[in-house]
Scaffold this active site. Structure first.
Site, PDB file in Angstrom:
ATOM      1  N   GLY A 128      19.120  58.893  73.768  1.00  0.00           N
ATOM      2  CA  GLY A 128      20.402  59.123  74.420  1.00  0.00           C
ATOM      3  C   GLY A 128      21.255  60.249  73.895  1.00  0.00           C
ATOM      4  O   GLY A 128      22.236  60.621  74.533  1.00  0.00           O
ATOM      5  N   GLY A 166      14.439  61.807  73.534  1.00  0.00           N
ATOM      6  CA  GLY A 166      13.611  62.598  74.455  1.00  0.00           C
ATOM      7  C   GLY A 166      14.243  63.963  74.627  1.00  0.00           C
ATOM      8  O   GLY A 166      13.788  64.968  74.097  1.00  0.00           O
ATOM      9  N   CYS A 185      13.469  74.158 101.461  1.00  0.00           N
ATOM     10  CA  CYS A 185      14.096  73.978 102.756  1.00  0.00           C
ATOM     11  C   CYS A 185      15.125  72.867 102.684  1.00  0.00           C
ATOM     12  O   CYS A 185      14.910  71.768 103.208  1.00  0.00           O
ATOM     13  CB  CYS A 185      13.003  73.627 103.746  1.00  0.00           C
ATOM     14  SG  CYS A 185      13.355  74.323 105.298  1.00  0.00           S
ATOM     15  N   TYR A 224      13.106  66.796  81.325  1.00  0.00           N
ATOM     16  CA  TYR A 224      13.328  66.275  82.677  1.00  0.00           C
ATOM     17  C   TYR A 224      13.300  67.369  83.750  1.00  0.00           C
ATOM     18  O   TYR A 224      13.968  67.252  84.773  1.00  0.00           O
ATOM     19  CB  TYR A 224      14.637  65.471  82.732  1.00  0.00           C
ATOM     20  CG  TYR A 224      14.686  64.352  81.719  1.00  0.00           C
ATOM     21  CD1 TYR A 224      13.806  63.276  81.808  1.00  0.00           C
ATOM     22  CD2 TYR A 224      15.580  64.363  80.653  1.00  0.00           C
ATOM     23  CE1 TYR A 224      13.828  62.251  80.875  1.00  0.00           C
ATOM     24  CE2 TYR A 224      15.606  63.341  79.710  1.00  0.00           C
ATOM     25  CZ  TYR A 224      14.719  62.286  79.831  1.00  0.00           C
ATOM     26  OH  TYR A 224      14.741  61.270  78.904  1.00  0.00           O
TER      27      TYR A 224
HETATM   28  N1  LLP Z   1      14.198  55.285  75.704  1.00  0.00           N
HETATM   29  C1  LLP Z   1      14.305  54.738  76.921  1.00  0.00           C
HETATM   30  C2  LLP Z   1      13.971  53.339  77.110  1.00  0.00           C
HETATM   31  C3  LLP Z   1      14.739  55.508  78.000  1.00  0.00           C
HETATM   32  O1  LLP Z   1      14.845  54.958  79.194  1.00  0.00           O
HETATM   33  C4  LLP Z   1      15.049  56.875  77.792  1.00  0.00           C
HETATM   34  C5  LLP Z   1      15.474  57.711  78.905  1.00  0.00           C
HETATM   35  C6  LLP Z   1      14.907  57.411  76.505  1.00  0.00           C
HETATM   36  C7  LLP Z   1      14.487  56.580  75.483  1.00  0.00           C
HETATM   37  C8  LLP Z   1      15.190  58.852  76.189  1.00  0.00           C
HETATM   38  O2  LLP Z   1      16.514  59.192  76.388  1.00  0.00           O
HETATM   39  P1  LLP Z   1      17.015  60.655  75.992  1.00  0.00           P
HETATM   40  O3  LLP Z   1      16.962  60.794  74.491  1.00  0.00           O
HETATM   41  O4  LLP Z   1      16.159  61.645  76.659  1.00  0.00           O
HETATM   42  O5  LLP Z   1      18.412  60.700  76.503  1.00  0.00           O
HETATM   43  N2  LLP Z   1      16.137  62.033  84.288  1.00  0.00           N
HETATM   44  C9  LLP Z   1      17.421  61.951  83.618  1.00  0.00           C
HETATM   45  C10 LLP Z   1      17.328  61.235  82.321  1.00  0.00           C
HETATM   46  C11 LLP Z   1      16.772  59.850  82.465  1.00  0.00           C
HETATM   47  C12 LLP Z   1      16.617  59.169  81.135  1.00  0.00           C
HETATM   48  C13 LLP Z   1      15.729  57.997  81.277  1.00  0.00           C
HETATM   49  N3  LLP Z   1      15.525  57.282  80.077  1.00  0.00           N
HETATM   50  C14 LLP Z   1      17.974  63.367  83.438  1.00  0.00           C
HETATM   51  O6  LLP Z   1      17.330  64.307  83.864  1.00  0.00           O
HETATM   52  O7  LLP Z   1      19.065  63.534  82.895  1.00  0.00           O
END
Ligand code: LLP
Length: 457
Positions: free
Chosen positions: A264, A308, A378, A407
């Site tokens: 997050g 992530g 489009c 992403y």
């Molecule tokens: N762990 C779980 C269970 C998750 O669902 C996620 C992200 C992460 C870790 C990693 O989170 P991060 O460190 O990347 O914030 N497509 C969206 C983001 C969706 C995140 C989904 N889950 C975007 O492009 O902003």
């Protein structure tokens, strides 16, 4: 009016790449052109064409090392950082994070396979998902991969399949801690109204139920409160809540040895963004768990976190070539590029903002003008930037969009039958391909024309 300083003049933070807009190795050469990883972007496009995804190895490794270092500092000897591969899944990314000692979070058989083939040890992989298929569950069990249980149905399937295979399975429970944070509605996951995880109020019943399962071994708890978060308080609260749930589980005879606090941490996409550093984030999470454990005389669990975006986003850029211009007098000038929502669906999905510059004039050294950068799809909403300030530009010039490592590739599509771009890795003046460019012919590979229809040559 005070002139805005170009983000390319920001001081680079080497230890927390998520605090920069650009990859650490970004440089403007003597001809005033953009270089990344010691490679001229213009030369890369000559060789690999556009649109082009580029990943900078040093930025990636610095992000991983920042997590490892902070964990050792605030939670010594008892942690495992796990890369959330949904951000950018590939053999290369799996291999790189494994080489940095990371585990990996996967949510499908595809991501699991990519992790295993890329060299992530099975015992460092966790398998998530709110609707895992039987086939995916069997794959995880056979490969001795820890599973994060999301809901009652998931639990029943896991129980049945582990019983039928006769294999024990280590599980963690995902629950929604009821924490609100400020991020886009679509990427919030920790509030009570979320499709993910068990409601915190249902945990007692669940802990009871788990005492009766034959092959499922509850070893840990998981929560993830959302993505692109700039506040630290929600993660401080999360640590405390999770430790309370360890105590709750203990009342039912469960010994929770692992806590996974999800990911997050936000990144800096634009000059306005000011995310905490990796060190600050880990410090907040670690100290709140240490404090709560001390207070309750609990020995410390293994701490896992699942970043992530903050691992891969800033390491990545996308290069586009400018094609058509359309000037609407008194309104705006549209400038169309050779990619768009198929390689980066985030602007149309979340109204996300990015930073960008011209490759041959990164500092906008001639007159500045505002352009609206349109994709080639489009769809009227296929706009990557509204009113982006750029130097004078013309058809054939290249634009570099920063912060696209997470992403983008992983959420890309073939809308309008647009082939996916190539991805390359840059390091020390060398470029290597990590994903081949698709061709329109590749896109026909899975189409089937039934025999009774006439084939055209
Ligand atoms: N762990 C779980 C269970 C998750 O669902 C996620 C992200 C992460 C870790 C990693 O989170 P991060 O460190 O990347 O914030 N497509 C969206 C983001 C969706 C995140 C989904 N889950 C975007 O492009 O902003």
């Amino acid at each position: 009016m005070k002139e805005k300083i170009s983000f390319l003049k920001n001081k680079i933070d080497l230890t927390s790449p998520n605090k920069n807009i650009v990859p650490i190795t970004t440089n403007i050469d003597s001809a005033e052109k953009l270089n990344i990883g010691g490679c001229s972007i213009e030369d890369l496009v000559k060789k690999y064409d556009s649109p082009l995804y580029i990943l900078d190895e040093i930025t990636l490794r610095n992000s991983c090392k920042a997590y490892k270092k902070a964990l050792e500092k605030y939670y010594p000897g008892l942690s495992l950082p796990i890369y959330a591969s949904k951000a950018n899944s590939s053999l290369f990314m799996s291999n790189l994070v494994a080489s940095e000692g990371f585990g990996l979070d996967a949510v499908s058989e595809g991501e699991l396979l990519t992790a295993l083939k890329g060299g992530v040890p099975n015992e460092k992989i966790v398998f998530h998902g709110n609707n895992k298929s039987d086939k995916e569950i069997a794959f995880a069990i056979k490969n001795k991969i820890k599973v994060i249980v999301d809901n009652d149905y998931d639990l029943r399937r896991l129980e049945e399949i582990s019983d039928s295979l006769g294999n024990d399975l280590e599980i963690m429970i995902r629950f929604t801690p009821g924490i609100e944070c400020h991020t886009h509605e679509y990427i919030k996951t920790g509030s009570f109204d979320s499709k993910f995880g068990f409601g915190i109020e249902s945990l007692n019943k669940l802990f009871q139920l788990l005492n009766k399962t034959r092959h499922l071994k509850l070893i840990g708890l998981h929560a993830h409160i959302g993505s692109q978060i700039f506040e630290l308080d929600p993660h401080k609260d999360l640590g405390e809540i999770m430790v309370n749930v360890i105590l709750q589980a203990r009342d039912f005879g469960h010994n929770i040895k692992e806590l996974n606090v999800g990911g997050g941490l936000g990144i800096k996409y634009t000059q306005e963004d000011d995310p905490p550093s990796i060190d600050e984030w880990i410090k907040t999470v670690s100290l709140s768990i240490v404090k709560a454990c001390k207070k309750n005389k609990l020995s410390l669990p293994l701490l896992m976190c699942e970043p992530g975006r903050s691992i891969v986003s800033t390491a990545g850029v996308t290069i586009y070539k400018i094609g058509a211009f359309k000037e609407i007098p008194g309104i705006r000038t549209y400038l169309s590029v050779d990619g768009g929502m198929s390689d980066n669906p985030r602007p149309i999905t979340y109204q996300s903002n990015y930073s960008a510059c011209l490759v041959n004039n990164p500092l906008n050294n001639n007159s500045k003008k505002k352009y609206t950068i349109a994709g080639k799809h489009c769809e009227s909403g296929d706009v990557l930037f509204k009113d982006l300030e750029l130097g004078n530009c013309k058809t054939g010039d290249l634009i570099c969009v920063f912060g696209t490592g997470a992403y983008n590739n992983s959420m890309s599509s073939n809308y309008n039958r647009i082939p996916k771009p190539a991805a390359i890795l840059v390091f020390d003046g060398e470029a290597e391909i990590i994903q081949r460019r698709e061709s329109p012919h590749d896109l026909l590979k899975y189409d089937v024309l039934p025999d009774r229809f006439i084939k055209q040559s």
